[in-house]
Write a protein that holds these residues in place. Structure first.
Motif, PDB file in Angstrom:
ATOM      1  N   VAL A  72       5.377   3.752  -0.572  1.00  0.00           N
ATOM      2  CA  VAL A  72       4.771   2.303  -2.033  1.00  0.00           C
ATOM      3  C   VAL A  72       5.951   2.963  -2.684  1.00  0.00           C
ATOM      4  O   VAL A  72       6.130   3.846  -3.615  1.00  0.00           O
ATOM      5  N   ASP A  74       7.334   2.567  -6.769  1.00  0.00           N
ATOM      6  CA  ASP A  74       7.731   1.763  -8.213  1.00  0.00           C
ATOM      7  C   ASP A  74       8.359   2.342  -9.506  1.00  0.00           C
ATOM      8  O   ASP A  74       8.687   3.420  -8.296  1.00  0.00           O
ATOM      9  N   THR A 172       5.207  -0.939   1.266  1.00  0.00           N
ATOM     10  CA  THR A 172       4.772  -1.838  -0.586  1.00  0.00           C
ATOM     11  C   THR A 172       5.697  -1.636  -1.106  1.00  0.00           C
ATOM     12  O   THR A 172       5.541  -0.493  -2.247  1.00  0.00           O
ATOM     13  N   GLY A 173       5.876  -2.731  -2.435  1.00  0.00           N
ATOM     14  CA  GLY A 173       5.756  -2.382  -4.051  1.00  0.00           C
ATOM     15  C   GLY A 173       6.172  -3.773  -4.276  1.00  0.00           C
ATOM     16  O   GLY A 173       5.720  -4.900  -4.069  1.00  0.00           O
ATOM     17  N   ASP A 174       5.762  -3.956  -5.782  1.00  0.00           N
ATOM     18  CA  ASP A 174       6.146  -4.630  -7.098  1.00  0.00           C
ATOM     19  C   ASP A 174       7.289  -5.916  -6.705  1.00  0.00           C
ATOM     20  O   ASP A 174       7.898  -5.992  -5.807  1.00  0.00           O
ATOM     21  N   ARG A 300      -1.099  -0.258  -3.459  1.00  0.00           N
ATOM     22  CA  ARG A 300       0.451  -0.450  -4.429  1.00  0.00           C
ATOM     23  C   ARG A 300       0.066   0.499  -5.909  1.00  0.00           C
ATOM     24  O   ARG A 300       0.664   1.062  -6.816  1.00  0.00           O
TER      25      ARG A 300
END
Length: 368
Positions: A72, A74, A172-174, A300
């Motif tokens: 993840v 961020d 995953t990530g923004d 996330r």
């Protein structure tokens, strides 16, 4: 040995009930008359923060590693006064929710069914810094450190993790990371499945080789394309949303490439239907189900929980250092403290599971 001992005591201080985890308060908790020893550890003592980071990464994998693991990405902000701390400038901080004088750190977290903890960290240097080498030297930033965007810093951290064969099924990530095509293509080249958020105006091939915005794709889907699913539990219970999944069009020149699919996953708020989020998916076709992708997208939030715990209990944001190396040293030790906390909690939960129902807190009877 003195540095090792002080580092251990620093970790104990970060995990203590010390009111604040800055140099003065930690020194007082450690029984030092001044913060000189703490400052020496973070500034001039001879030890390698990147080597400590590698130990952290391996220890997290040994403790939490799982074939179902998710990497993840961020970033988080550290509000600062003045202009001398490495990388500080007025910039948007998600921590504050506005533009503030701050430093920004990019982080990589590992989440698995056993728990979640951080693997890596990088301090983001804006161009206003990298274009002023004298200012960089005053902050102890090496001359070979050049400007790198947040997605580039993320790629380097992912590369370090993947080169160590970290058991990770997904990334995953923004949208800071998902919106970077270069990062997505790099992950595709490494055959790494991902569920990455993108902006509503992300242009994608859908039903043809012509670009269509993500929000236009969502608007064109029929009502029966949506289903209500939970993205995992949060502090207020299950996170329920409406979700839709639709395949994207891609040129697949080889048999191996045709094993992989590209999709758009869309999340819609139940209470506010005009609030949507969009995720580009790349994965083997036989891995893809909407339930699986929703679960991955929900991971996330684990990094937000990680930031909250690391700041609230391990002093992640309570440092008083200005120099490049000192930032990496404190942050690495704080992430080590957080990983220890995760392991302690995991061991405690496992121990509770081993206690037979009805025996906890009671003396066994003669019939037991």
């Amino acid at each position: 040995s003195e540095t090792r001992d002080r580092a251990l005591r620093y970790l104990q201080g970060l995990l203590s009930q010390c009111e604040r985890k800055n140099s003065w308060h930690l020194a007082e908790w450690l029984g030092d008359a001044t913060p000189d020893g703490v400052q020496y550890l973070l500034d001039r003592a001879r030890w390698d923060a990147d080597a400590a980071r590698d130990i952290l990464r391996q220890w997290v994998i040994d403790t939490l590693g799982s074939p179902e693991g998710v990497l993840v990405l961020d970033e988080t902000g550290f509000i600062k006064k003045g202009q001398h701390s490495a990388g500080v400038q007025r910039q948007y901080s998600g921590t504050a929710g506005r533009i503030e004088n701050s430093q920004i750190g990019v982080f990589l977290l590992y989440a698995s069914p056993a728990g979640h903890a951080f693997l890596d960290r990088a301090l983001y240097l804006p161009k206003s810094w990298t274009q002023d080498r004298e200012r960089c030297r005053r902050a102890g930033i090496p001359d070979d450190v050049e400007f790198a965007s947040k997605p580039e810093l993320a790629r380097r951290m992912l590369e370090r993790a993947m080169d160590q064969d970290i058991p990770a099924a997904w990334v995953t990530g923004d949208s800071v990371y998902g919106g970077n095509r270069s990062l997505r293509l790099w992950l595709e080249e490494r055959s790494q499945p991902f569920v990455l958020e993108v902006a509503c105006n992300e242009s994608l091939w859908w039903q043809s080789f012509h670009y269509t915005r993500a929000d236009e794709i969502a608007a064109a889907l029929p009502d029966d394309a949506w289903q209500t699913l939970s993205a995992g539990s949060g502090s207020k219970g299950e996170r329920w949303y409406d979700w839709a999944l639709t395949p994207l069009t891609r040129l697949q020149p080889t048999e191996e490439a045709r094993r992989w699919g590209h999709y758009l996953l869309i999340r819609r708020s139940l209470s506010t239907p005009d609030e949507l989020a969009y995720y580009v998916v790349h994965a083997p076709r036989d891995w893809v189900s909407i339930e699986t992708l929703v679960r991955v997208a929900g991971q996330r939030w684990k990094i937000e929980q990680g930031f909250q715990t690391a700041k609230g209990e391990c002093g992640l944001d309570e440092y008083e250092v200005r120099r490049w190396a000192s930032w990496h040293r404190h942050i690495t030790l704080s992430l080590l403290a957080h990983a220890l906390l995760v392991a302690i909690r995991q061991a405690s939960h496992q121990q509770k599971k081993l206690v037979p129902t009805g025996l906890s807190g009671h003396s066994p009877s003669s019939g037991d």
